[in-house]
Design a protein around this motif. Structure first.
Motif, mmCIF file in Angstrom:
data_model
loop_
_atom_site.group_PDB
_atom_site.id
_atom_site.type_symbol
_atom_site.label_atom_id
_atom_site.label_comp_id
_atom_site.label_asym_id
_atom_site.label_seq_id
_atom_site.Cartn_x
_atom_site.Cartn_y
_atom_site.Cartn_z
ATOM 1 N N GLN A 85 7.347 90.751 -19.075
ATOM 2 C CA GLN A 85 7.515 89.514 -18.320
ATOM 3 C C GLN A 85 6.659 88.432 -18.958
ATOM 4 O O GLN A 85 5.570 88.127 -18.503
ATOM 5 C CB GLN A 85 7.119 89.737 -16.851
ATOM 6 C CG GLN A 85 8.039 90.672 -16.090
ATOM 7 C CD GLN A 85 9.421 90.080 -15.911
ATOM 8 O OE1 GLN A 85 9.573 88.877 -15.780
ATOM 9 N NE2 GLN A 85 10.423 90.918 -15.927
ATOM 10 N N ASN A 86 7.147 87.881 -20.061
ATOM 11 C CA ASN A 86 6.435 86.800 -20.727
ATOM 12 C C ASN A 86 5.084 87.285 -21.244
ATOM 13 O O ASN A 86 5.022 87.942 -22.262
ATOM 14 C CB ASN A 86 6.299 85.602 -19.779
ATOM 15 C CG ASN A 86 6.236 84.294 -20.540
ATOM 16 O OD1 ASN A 86 6.447 84.276 -21.735
ATOM 17 N ND2 ASN A 86 5.948 83.221 -19.857
ATOM 18 N N PHE A 87 3.997 86.994 -20.519
ATOM 19 C CA PHE A 87 2.706 87.408 -21.047
ATOM 20 C C PHE A 87 2.111 88.574 -20.268
ATOM 21 O O PHE A 87 0.918 88.802 -20.261
ATOM 22 C CB PHE A 87 1.730 86.228 -21.086
ATOM 23 C CG PHE A 87 1.290 85.717 -19.739
ATOM 24 C CD1 PHE A 87 -0.006 85.916 -19.309
ATOM 25 C CD2 PHE A 87 2.152 85.001 -18.923
ATOM 26 C CE1 PHE A 87 -0.438 85.436 -18.082
ATOM 27 C CE2 PHE A 87 1.728 84.510 -17.710
ATOM 28 C CZ PHE A 87 0.423 84.720 -17.277
ATOM 29 N N LEU A 88 2.964 89.377 -19.650
ATOM 30 C CA LEU A 88 2.478 90.596 -19.007
ATOM 31 C C LEU A 88 3.471 91.728 -19.223
ATOM 32 O O LEU A 88 4.662 91.508 -19.413
ATOM 33 C CB LEU A 88 2.224 90.376 -17.518
ATOM 34 C CG LEU A 88 3.396 89.994 -16.591
ATOM 35 C CD1 LEU A 88 4.189 91.222 -16.137
ATOM 36 C CD2 LEU A 88 2.886 89.220 -15.394
ATOM 37 N N VAL A 94 -4.163 95.338 -12.061
ATOM 38 C CA VAL A 94 -4.032 94.363 -13.150
ATOM 39 C C VAL A 94 -5.139 94.622 -14.163
ATOM 40 O O VAL A 94 -6.328 94.575 -13.818
ATOM 41 C CB VAL A 94 -4.114 92.917 -12.632
ATOM 42 C CG1 VAL A 94 -4.021 91.935 -13.790
ATOM 43 C CG2 VAL A 94 -3.019 92.642 -11.612
ATOM 44 N N LEU A 95 -4.756 94.892 -15.411
ATOM 45 C CA LEU A 95 -5.711 95.144 -16.483
ATOM 46 C C LEU A 95 -5.893 93.892 -17.333
ATOM 47 O O LEU A 95 -4.913 93.271 -17.750
ATOM 48 C CB LEU A 95 -5.217 96.287 -17.373
ATOM 49 C CG LEU A 95 -4.900 97.621 -16.679
ATOM 50 C CD1 LEU A 95 -4.452 98.653 -17.707
ATOM 51 C CD2 LEU A 95 -6.104 98.136 -15.904
ATOM 52 N N VAL A 96 -7.164 93.531 -17.588
ATOM 53 C CA VAL A 96 -7.494 92.347 -18.377
ATOM 54 C C VAL A 96 -8.285 92.814 -19.597
ATOM 55 O O VAL A 96 -9.419 93.288 -19.479
ATOM 56 C CB VAL A 96 -8.307 91.330 -17.555
ATOM 57 C CG1 VAL A 96 -8.465 90.025 -18.326
ATOM 58 C CG2 VAL A 96 -7.639 91.061 -16.199
ATOM 59 N N HIS A 97 -7.701 92.695 -20.782
ATOM 60 C CA HIS A 97 -8.268 93.261 -22.004
ATOM 61 C C HIS A 97 -9.504 92.515 -22.480
ATOM 62 O O HIS A 97 -9.757 91.366 -22.108
ATOM 63 C CB HIS A 97 -7.215 93.263 -23.115
ATOM 64 C CG HIS A 97 -6.832 91.893 -23.585
ATOM 65 N ND1 HIS A 97 -7.585 91.175 -24.497
ATOM 66 C CD2 HIS A 97 -5.767 91.088 -23.268
ATOM 67 C CE1 HIS A 97 -7.006 90.004 -24.724
ATOM 68 N NE2 HIS A 97 -5.909 89.913 -23.994
ATOM 69 N N GLY A 98 -10.261 93.164 -23.362
ATOM 70 C CA GLY A 98 -11.402 92.538 -24.006
ATOM 71 C C GLY A 98 -11.008 91.945 -25.350
ATOM 72 O O GLY A 98 -9.831 91.803 -25.669
ATOM 73 N N GLY A 99 -12.037 91.605 -26.149
ATOM 74 C CA GLY A 99 -11.773 91.024 -27.465
ATOM 75 C C GLY A 99 -12.627 89.821 -27.772
ATOM 76 O O GLY A 99 -12.270 89.006 -28.633
ATOM 77 N N LYS A 135 -2.362 92.421 -24.420
ATOM 78 C CA LYS A 135 -1.962 93.310 -23.334
ATOM 79 C C LYS A 135 -1.667 94.721 -23.827
ATOM 80 O O LYS A 135 -1.808 95.686 -23.079
ATOM 81 C CB LYS A 135 -0.735 92.736 -22.624
ATOM 82 C CG LYS A 135 0.459 92.539 -23.539
ATOM 83 C CD LYS A 135 1.594 91.813 -22.849
ATOM 84 C CE LYS A 135 2.752 91.585 -23.835
ATOM 85 N NZ LYS A 135 3.879 90.877 -23.207
ATOM 86 N N THR A 136 -1.280 94.861 -25.101
ATOM 87 C CA THR A 136 -0.956 96.187 -25.624
ATOM 88 C C THR A 136 -2.198 97.047 -25.810
ATOM 89 O O THR A 136 -2.094 98.278 -25.883
ATOM 90 C CB THR A 136 -0.197 96.082 -26.956
ATOM 91 O OG1 THR A 136 -1.019 95.389 -27.900
ATOM 92 C CG2 THR A 136 1.106 95.308 -26.774
ATOM 93 N N ASP A 137 -3.388 96.429 -25.890
ATOM 94 C CA ASP A 137 -4.619 97.187 -26.104
ATOM 95 C C ASP A 137 -4.867 98.186 -24.978
ATOM 96 O O ASP A 137 -5.468 99.240 -25.208
ATOM 97 C CB ASP A 137 -5.823 96.250 -26.210
ATOM 98 C CG ASP A 137 -5.763 95.361 -27.439
ATOM 99 O OD1 ASP A 137 -4.899 95.607 -28.309
ATOM 100 O OD2 ASP A 137 -6.557 94.407 -27.511
ATOM 101 N N LEU A 138 -4.461 97.829 -23.774
ATOM 102 C CA LEU A 138 -4.691 98.696 -22.616
ATOM 103 C C LEU A 138 -3.404 99.377 -22.163
ATOM 104 O O LEU A 138 -3.302 99.842 -21.035
ATOM 105 C CB LEU A 138 -5.303 97.886 -21.465
ATOM 106 C CG LEU A 138 -6.667 97.245 -21.780
ATOM 107 C CD1 LEU A 138 -7.187 96.477 -20.570
ATOM 108 C CD2 LEU A 138 -7.684 98.308 -22.206
ATOM 109 N N ILE A 156 -0.138 96.359 -14.240
ATOM 110 C CA ILE A 156 0.181 95.245 -15.140
ATOM 111 C C ILE A 156 -0.933 95.134 -16.170
ATOM 112 O O ILE A 156 -2.119 95.126 -15.828
ATOM 113 C CB ILE A 156 0.317 93.932 -14.361
ATOM 114 C CG1 ILE A 156 1.626 93.917 -13.568
ATOM 115 C CG2 ILE A 156 0.229 92.725 -15.291
ATOM 116 C CD1 ILE A 156 1.745 92.761 -12.610
ATOM 117 N N SER A 157 -0.549 95.055 -17.443
ATOM 118 C CA SER A 157 -1.485 94.693 -18.504
ATOM 119 C C SER A 157 -1.089 93.300 -18.972
ATOM 120 O O SER A 157 0.069 93.074 -19.326
ATOM 121 C CB SER A 157 -1.421 95.695 -19.661
ATOM 122 O OG SER A 157 -2.446 95.429 -20.599
ATOM 123 N N MET A 158 -2.046 92.368 -18.948
ATOM 124 C CA MET A 158 -1.710 90.959 -19.135
ATOM 125 C C MET A 158 -2.399 90.356 -20.354
ATOM 126 O O MET A 158 -3.446 90.811 -20.805
ATOM 127 C CB MET A 158 -2.098 90.163 -17.892
ATOM 128 C CG MET A 158 -3.584 90.191 -17.558
ATOM 129 S SD MET A 158 -4.049 88.966 -16.306
ATOM 130 C CE MET A 158 -3.944 87.435 -17.263
#
Length: 204
Positions: free
Chosen positions: A4-7, A24-29, A36-39, A54-56
């Protein structure tokens, strides 16, 4: 797995259980990188255990241009999506738990605690509002003012777009810090830290 776009949405194979929260998962970096693919592995594992997850993505720092406050707005907008289109199209529960790691933990924690904020809540209020029901933070920073009095990495300075010594520095650093908004109305929270972490130690 629906994009869904950015999630990315990961749904349980047997359907969404009654009384399950949406996670809802919020990745690091370091605010510069990650996606979003990191998680994705974590998201799939949670979905397999019965939690719609959701990974966003969120806005990253580009060419040292600050991304703040957009990443926190992005989390708020995902909360809004869950309680509007997500609820009607995918039957997602309106009970929401935010999970962030590293920079994503700093972002998620502020999104979870800063409620009714005109800085971060820029779209119409969804049914149920923007408040979440739980927060899990992993090796994040939650008091950027105090952190800056000791040491603050350049990544945080570039995320916010100024140092603590700028005229509006203390105001912006406080505004971006979860601790500024913590109250008895804040959601149940679990924070994890690694004692030997050289970037975000327990004292941060």
């Amino acid at each position: 797995n629906s994009s869904q776009n950015f999630l990315d949405l990961y749904t349980p194979p047997e359907g969404v259980p009654v009384l399950s929260p949406t996670i809802v998962l919020v990745h690091g970096g370091s605010y510069y990188s990650g996606s979003k693919t990191d998680l994705g592995t974590m998201a799939q594992s949670l979905a397999d255990r019965g939690y719609p997850t959701i990974s966003m993505d969120y806005m990253l720092v580009v060419d040292d241009g600050p991304s703040y406050p957009q990443p926190i707005r992005d989390v708020k907008n995902v909360i809004r999506w869950i309680r509007t289109a997500g609820a009607t199209q995918y039957q997602l529960p309106g009970q929401i738990v935010l999970v962030g790691e590293s920079a994503g933990s700093t972002i998620a924690a502020t999104a979870a605690t800063a409620n009714n904020s005109p800085v971060f809540e820029t779209l119409p209020v969804p049914p149920g509002g923007y408040a979440v029901d739980g927060l899990v933070g992993m090796w994040g920073r939650y008091d950027l003012v105090w952190n800056a009095s000791l040491w603050v990495p350049k990544t945080v300075i570039h995320y916010l777009g100024l140092t603590i010594y700028a005229p509006t520095g203390p105001q912006v650093y406080a505004e971006a810090s979860a601790i500024t908004y913590v109250s008895r109305c804040s959601p149940p929270t679990r924070l994890r830290a690694a004692a030997a972490d050289p970037l975000a130690s327990v004292r941060d």
